[in-house]
Structures are given as C-alpha cells and as structure tokens.
Write an enzyme that holds these catalytic residues in place. Sequence first.
Site, PDB file in Angstrom:
ATOM      1  N   GLU A  70       0.503   5.555   7.446  1.00  0.00           N
ATOM      2  CA  GLU A  70      -0.961   5.571   7.490  1.00  0.00           C
ATOM      3  C   GLU A  70      -1.488   6.387   8.664  1.00  0.00           C
ATOM      4  OE1 GLU A  70      -2.989   1.765   8.020  1.00  0.00           O
ATOM      5  OE2 GLU A  70      -4.845   2.677   7.327  1.00  0.00           O
ATOM      6  N   ASP A  88       2.620   1.077   6.328  1.00  0.00           N
ATOM      7  CA  ASP A  88       1.379   0.708   7.017  1.00  0.00           C
ATOM      8  C   ASP A  88       1.783  -0.146   8.225  1.00  0.00           C
ATOM      9  OD1 ASP A  88      -1.079  -0.099   7.903  1.00  0.00           O
ATOM     10  OD2 ASP A  88      -1.860  -0.544   5.909  1.00  0.00           O
ATOM     11  N   ASP A  91      -1.307  -3.701   8.468  1.00  0.00           N
ATOM     12  CA  ASP A  91      -2.235  -3.813   7.342  1.00  0.00           C
ATOM     13  C   ASP A  91      -3.078  -5.049   7.614  1.00  0.00           C
ATOM     14  OD1 ASP A  91      -3.245  -2.961   4.761  1.00  0.00           O
ATOM     15  OD2 ASP A  91      -2.477  -4.883   4.071  1.00  0.00           O
TER      16      ASP A  91
HETATM   17  C1  IPD Z   1      -6.856  -2.035   4.957  1.00  0.00           C
HETATM   18  C2  IPD Z   1      -6.767  -3.504   4.663  1.00  0.00           C
HETATM   19  C3  IPD Z   1      -8.022  -3.965   3.981  1.00  0.00           C
HETATM   20  C4  IPD Z   1      -8.307  -3.188   2.718  1.00  0.00           C
HETATM   21  C5  IPD Z   1      -8.290  -1.702   2.971  1.00  0.00           C
HETATM   22  C6  IPD Z   1      -7.014  -1.289   3.655  1.00  0.00           C
HETATM   23  P1  IPD Z   1      -5.634  -1.313   7.220  1.00  0.00           P
HETATM   24  O1  IPD Z   1      -5.697  -1.560   5.613  1.00  0.00           O
HETATM   25  O2  IPD Z   1      -5.664  -3.781   3.819  1.00  0.00           O
HETATM   26  O3  IPD Z   1      -7.943  -5.323   3.655  1.00  0.00           O
HETATM   27  O4  IPD Z   1      -9.552  -3.554   2.224  1.00  0.00           O
HETATM   28  O5  IPD Z   1      -8.409  -1.011   1.744  1.00  0.00           O
HETATM   29  O6  IPD Z   1      -7.017   0.104   3.885  1.00  0.00           O
HETATM   30  O7  IPD Z   1      -6.663  -0.270   7.536  1.00  0.00           O
HETATM   31  O8  IPD Z   1      -5.918  -2.599   7.878  1.00  0.00           O
HETATM   32  O9  IPD Z   1      -4.250  -0.809   7.435  1.00  0.00           O
END
Ligand code: IPD
Length: 292
Positions: A70, A88, A91
């Site tokens: 990411e 990720d 997350d």
């Molecule tokens: C996010 C989280 C969030 C979801 C987003 C994701 P991140 O990831 O999983 O719950 O709504 O679509 O991108 O930015 O915390 O790694």
Amino acid sequence: VEVDLQAIQDELVAIAYEAGKMILAANPVDIAMGSKINAVDIVTEADQAVEKMVSTRLSSKFPEVSFMGEETYKPGMKLGPEPTFVVDPIDGTTNFVHSFPNACISLGLAVERRSTVGVIYNPWQDLLFTAIKGRGAFMQRGKSSTPQRLPLAKTPGPLNGLGEALVAIEWGAHRDGPNYDLKVDVFRKLAASKETGGSMVHSLRSLGSAALNIACVAAGEMDVYWEGGCWAWDVCAGWCILEEAGGIMASGNPGNFDPEMDSRVYLAVRGAPSGQKEIVEEFWKVMGDKAL
Ligand code: IPD
C-alpha cells in the site's frame, strides 16, 4: 516461478508477529507526509516502517516473488500473473490513529492474480487468520491456543436473504463524488424498511478494517461485507481465507483485484449451504447500475 506455499505462509506468520510488536510499540500520532487523497486518508510513520520491514524480509527470503504494498504503490503499477506479495502494513490505520484496538497487518500472496495465501493478524487481540488455497482456513486466538478451522460453526446455517443478514460496511476515504454517493445510497437502502424501498438488514457494522471485516465473514461472525472502493491490499489476504472457509467474494470485476481496474466494489458472503448466490443478486439490485 515455483513457490513453496507452506514456506511462504510460515514466513508471513512470522512477519505478522514481528509487525504486531512494531504496531503495538509505535506512536500512532506520528502522521507521515504522503500523497494520499484527502485529510481522512491517513498514513502514519508506523505504516511506512512496517511495510519497509515486511518488504525487506520478504525480498531476502523470497527474491523471486514480486511485491506490491500500500505505502509504496504508485499509480500505473499493475498486478501481473507472477507470484506477488500484496501487503497492507496496517489495515485500519484510522482505528490505529485513534487507539481503537481493531486493526491488522494483511499479508497476501497472489498467483495468476488469484489470492493463494492469506495471513491477517490483529495484535491487540492476538488474533491470527491464515489460509492456503486448497488447504483450509484457520483462526488462532492467542499464540498458545490451537488453531480453529473456519467457519467457526460446525454447520453454518443457510442465508435467508439480506433481511436476515448482519452486514459489514465501511465509509472508506472518498467523501464526495460518485463513490461517496453510491455508498450513501447503498447504506440507506440496506437500513431502510421494506415500505420505504429498503432491505432492512438486521444491522450494519463497521470494524474499520476491510481485512478484518472479510475475516469475520469467513469465520461466520457476520454474513456479508460490502465496500465500494477497496484496494488489492485490503482484500488479497482475506479473499483466500474467505474462500477456504466456504465463502465467496463477488466483485464488480469478478475474480480480479488489479488496483488499476475501473470497479473496486467487493462483496464478501459467508459460507452457507444455500442462499449465497441469492444474496449476491439481491445486493446488486441494491446497488442498481451504479458500478464505480
Ligand atoms: C482502509 C480500511 C478501511 C476501508 C478502506 C481501506 P487502510 O485501509 O480497511 O476500513 O474502508 O477502504 O483502504 O487505509 O487503513 O490501510
């Protein structure tokens, strides 16, 4: 490239535990500067430090496997057919920043652009989910406990439509434009009574982490998870865990989680003796023709 899936899973689990220690020790207020989309799309120094540790360990142990993470993703990068780690580092960064103890590291391996190994670890709960394609999915609550096969229920009940479902949703970072409008419309219709054109699901939940939502659906603790706007690293690890637990992942682009694709709508449905296809069809009707 031939890969040893068990060796990969073992290393991903070891990395997840190391990442867990880093995340628990990190200072969540250290917000990093980055090229995120807006003020709610947060990245912390811990996200970057964990991804660095993960990519360093993986590239020294499995130099033949590609890497997509990411925090180092750049527009234009494609997920190819070659074995690729899809990572990720945290997350649920927003939960992390607010000290809400529900976030995880999500470590997937895609082969031929299909999720083949998945490891998800929530360090606050010492909760680990693992799967290898064709070999089942497992949950381990506490390092010394015995892994439990997923789904947790010996006999998962049938799915009797959205009206009887506990549904996970997320707001994500888009707060305007077509993605935001779609989410508001879908959430309203899910909650609303039948008389006002809704499906009146039992209730809606937001865990704040796409990967943990998918893992909960795999475990059978929730029936459905829907999000419009997920990235490959949000869903890769969970996808294998879900399928190995008898669940299905439907998407705007079936079976495809290329970060560059047009539609990034994902719908995870738990394992069940019946009712999976019907609930997917019901959900597409709720979405109408509004793909992303
Ligand atoms: C996010 C989280 C969030 C979801 C987003 C994701 P991140 O990831 O999983 O719950 O709504 O679509 O991108 O930015 O915390 O790694």
